[in-house]
Design an enzyme around this catalytic site. Structure first.
Site: not given
Length: 243
Positions: A104-105
């Site tokens: 993800c981030t």
């Protein structure tokens, strides 16, 4: 002579999305011949964005080295990318690792180390373009592999990502057996998990909900990119196994 275990460091932080961490951890912790260390910059208890608390994390500064470093994502990821203490330890450990990984981030944190410039990396679809601020090529794949850099897309992609890592370290047969043992056979009730397949009205509603946080996150990502100091590469490519 006792063989040194392959060391995996999972670098977590307050405000991370717990599934970004716990999905991969479930897989990593079962790979034979590995040592999995859950670490944070302050050590001790870490509170995730969903309220789950993870106790007993090791201070990053107390870890001398790792073979694989992993960063989960979360709404706090762009803030962490500007945390000087966290990033100093992240760069130190990542600089000597054989594999650089994220979900993800978490790829924004990984990008902020300055060690994956010019590489392809996955990220959550809503924030993927921020990788370009760091000279990283955004990849829409659920799992992206570019040499020694292995990254997963948003949240649940972390489980797919972790099986790719398991196959890399222990072979495809082991990874498939582990997949069976964990009964990982996704069958979602709707095909709405990607912006390309979600109903237009659902996509519009989710984008609207995320819009409020975009200016702050973008400003934080730009600041983290501005903070980057060019670092010499340490020959990580020579370590990566295959593909």
């Amino acid at each position: 002579m006792t063989q040194t275990p392959f060391r995996i460091v999972e670098a977590i932080y307050p405000g991370m999305t717990q599934l970004d961490f716990t999905g991969p951890h479930t897989v990593f912790s079962r790979i034979p011949g590995t040592e999995t260390i859950v670490a944070s910059e302050p050590g001790g208890e870490i509170l995730s964005d969903g309220g789950l608390r993870f106790a007993g994390t090791v201070r990053l500064a107390e870890i001398d080295r790792c073979d694989l470093i992993f960063f989960p994502g979360g709404m706090a990821a762009t803030e962490v990318a500007n945390d000087a203490a966290f990033m100093a330890e992240a760069r130190r450990l990542a600089g000597g690792a054989k594999y650089l990984t994220s979900v993800c981030t978490g790829s924004i944190i990984l990008a902020a180390t300055g060690l994956i410039e010019g590489k392809r990396a996955a990220c959550h679809w809503a924030w993927r373009d921020m990788l370009g601020l760091f000279g990283v090529i955004p990849d829409p794949a659920r799992v992206a592999r570019d040499g020694h850099v292995i990254t997963g897309g948003g949240v649940t992609a972390g489980i797919d990502f972790a099986f790719v890592v398991a196959a890399e370290l222990a072979g495809a047969d082991f990874a498939q057996g582990l997949q069976l043992g964990l009964e990982y056979a996704p069958a979602p009730p709707w095909n709405a998990g990607r912006p390309e397949t979600a109903p237009p009205e659902v996509l519009a509603r989710v984008k609207a909900g995320m819009a409020a946080s975009l200016p702050v996150r973008l400003a934080q990502a730009k600041q983290a990119a501005a903070n980057l100091v060019p670092l010499p590469l340490r020959g990580c490519e020579s370590f990566h196994r295959g593909g």
